[in-house]
Design an enzyme around this catalytic site. Structure first.
Site, PDB file in Angstrom:
ATOM      1  N   LYS A   1       2.479   1.816   2.704  1.00 57.54           N
ATOM      2  CA  LYS A   1       2.139   3.072   3.610  1.00 57.54           C
ATOM      3  C   LYS A   1       3.464   2.377   4.732  1.00 57.54           C
ATOM      4  O   LYS A   1       3.367   1.415   4.809  1.00 57.54           O
ATOM      5  CB  LYS A   1       0.744   2.841   4.221  1.00 57.54           C
ATOM      6  CG  LYS A   1       0.816   4.085   4.404  1.00 57.54           C
ATOM      7  CD  LYS A   1      -1.131   3.187   5.528  1.00 57.54           C
ATOM      8  CE  LYS A   1      -2.031   4.595   4.601  1.00 57.54           C
ATOM      9  NZ  LYS A   1      -3.116   4.642   5.774  1.00 57.54           N
TER      10      LYS A   1
ATOM     11  N   LYS B   1       0.762  -1.262  -0.112  1.00 56.80           N
ATOM     12  CA  LYS B   1       0.004   0.437   0.309  1.00 56.80           C
ATOM     13  C   LYS B   1       1.134   1.513  -0.114  1.00 56.80           C
ATOM     14  O   LYS B   1       0.202   2.749  -0.148  1.00 56.80           O
ATOM     15  CB  LYS B   1      -1.239   0.019   1.044  1.00 56.80           C
ATOM     16  CG  LYS B   1      -2.363  -0.745   1.134  1.00 56.80           C
ATOM     17  CD  LYS B   1      -3.217  -0.916   2.687  1.00 56.80           C
ATOM     18  CE  LYS B   1      -2.734   0.017   3.271  1.00 56.80           C
ATOM     19  NZ  LYS B   1      -4.042  -0.763   4.704  1.00 56.80           N
TER      20      LYS B   1
HETATM   21  N1  C2G Z   1     -10.759   7.789   8.847  1.00 60.51           N
HETATM   22  C1  C2G Z   1     -12.163   8.418   8.647  1.00 60.51           C
HETATM   23  N2  C2G Z   1     -11.075   9.279   9.812  1.00 60.51           N
HETATM   24  C2  C2G Z   1     -10.267   9.777   9.744  1.00 60.51           C
HETATM   25  C3  C2G Z   1      -8.962   8.995   8.951  1.00 60.51           C
HETATM   26  C4  C2G Z   1      -9.860   7.911   8.898  1.00 60.51           C
HETATM   27  O1  C2G Z   1     -13.260   7.965   9.112  1.00 60.51           O
HETATM   28  N3  C2G Z   1      -9.811  10.836   9.522  1.00 60.51           N
HETATM   29  C5  C2G Z   1     -11.418   5.641   7.877  1.00 60.51           C
HETATM   30  C6  C2G Z   1     -11.124   5.282   6.571  1.00 60.51           C
HETATM   31  O2  C2G Z   1     -11.706   5.825   5.987  1.00 60.51           O
HETATM   32  C7  C2G Z   1     -10.412   4.037   7.043  1.00 60.51           C
HETATM   33  C8  C2G Z   1     -10.251   3.869   8.678  1.00 60.51           C
HETATM   34  O3  C2G Z   1     -10.405   5.049   9.199  1.00 60.51           O
HETATM   35  O4  C2G Z   1     -11.684   3.468   7.038  1.00 60.51           O
HETATM   36  C9  C2G Z   1      -8.829   3.149   8.903  1.00 60.51           C
HETATM   37  O5  C2G Z   1      -8.054   4.738   8.017  1.00 60.51           O
HETATM   38  P1  C2G Z   1      -6.661   3.623   7.763  1.00 60.51           P
HETATM   39  O6  C2G Z   1      -6.137   3.330   8.547  1.00 60.51           O
HETATM   40  O7  C2G Z   1      -6.239   5.019   7.053  1.00 60.51           O
HETATM   41  O8  C2G Z   1      -7.172   3.344   6.518  1.00 60.51           O
HETATM   42  P2  C2G Z   1      -6.274   2.631   5.077  1.00 60.51           P
HETATM   43  O9  C2G Z   1      -4.877   3.120   4.721  1.00 60.51           O
HETATM   44  O10 C2G Z   1      -7.568   3.653   4.186  1.00 60.51           O
HETATM   45  O11 C2G Z   1      -6.712   1.180   4.622  1.00 60.51           O
HETATM   46  O12 C2G Z   1      -8.155  -2.324   2.049  1.00 60.51           O
HETATM   47  C10 C2G Z   1      -8.634  -0.932   2.169  1.00 60.51           C
HETATM   48  C11 C2G Z   1      -7.393  -0.409   2.974  1.00 60.51           C
HETATM   49  O13 C2G Z   1      -6.529  -1.248   3.377  1.00 60.51           O
HETATM   50  C12 C2G Z   1      -7.990   0.935   4.214  1.00 60.51           C
END
Ligand code: C2G
Length: 129
Positions: A46, A44
């Site tokens: 990340k 990803k």
């Molecule tokens: N999120 C949110 N508000 C934020 C930050 C994050 O609602 N201010 C939500 C994201 O939309 C996501 C969840 O929290 O639904 C987890 O965020 P991340 O850890 O950034 O997830 P991500 O890296 O986008 O991974 O297969 C899907 C991926 O693994 C998603």
């Protein structure tokens, strides 16, 4: 029992994550969170501060989370929905539309992202302290 499934890295856990998990729990009775492994985070593009094991431990301590499983690939979602008998797939709406293919297997809900907080912002702000 209405089962909910969501995915994420959940690094440097913050109130935006909690807000998502809280609303996910309100949609049903049992929340399964698939946490990106360190290896999948590399795919990803990340880099999580906390290891998978520590992010898993943190998530398991949250009252809205009932089960934590690993997310190893982009392709595992259909299998996860079927294996865990999921009723609702939930993601923040920064992913809106990306997982509509799951509508053949369960309800798909994109929840409004929490404005004003992100792991990226936390890292940036800490650099300027
Ligand atoms: N999120 C949110 N508000 C934020 C930050 C994050 O609602 N201010 C939500 C994201 O939309 C996501 C969840 O929290 O639904 C987890 O965020 P991340 O850890 O950034 O997830 P991500 O890296 O986008 O991974 O297969 C899907 C991926 O693994 C998603």
């Amino acid at each position: 029992m209405k089962k909910i499934l969501t995915y994420g890295t959940f690094d440097l856990l913050h109130w935006g994550h909690i807000n998502l998990l809280k609303r996910a729990k309100e949609l049903g009775d049992y929340v399964v969170v698939a946490i990106s492994t360190d290896e999948f985070n590399a795919i990803k593009n990340k880099k999580a501060y906390h290891s998978f094991d520590n992010r898993k431990m943190i998530l398991e301590a949250i009252r809205y989370v009932d089960e934590v499983i690993p997310e190893n690939t982009w392709e595992q979602k259909i299998q996860d929905v079927q294996k865990h008998d999921i009723d609702v797939f939930v993601m923040g709406d920064d992913w809106k539309g990306e997982f509509d293919f799951l509508k053949d297997y369960c309800e798909v809900v994109y929840l409004p992202r929490t404005i004003g907080i992100s792991t990226t912002q936390i890292k940036k702000d800490l650099l300027t302290v």
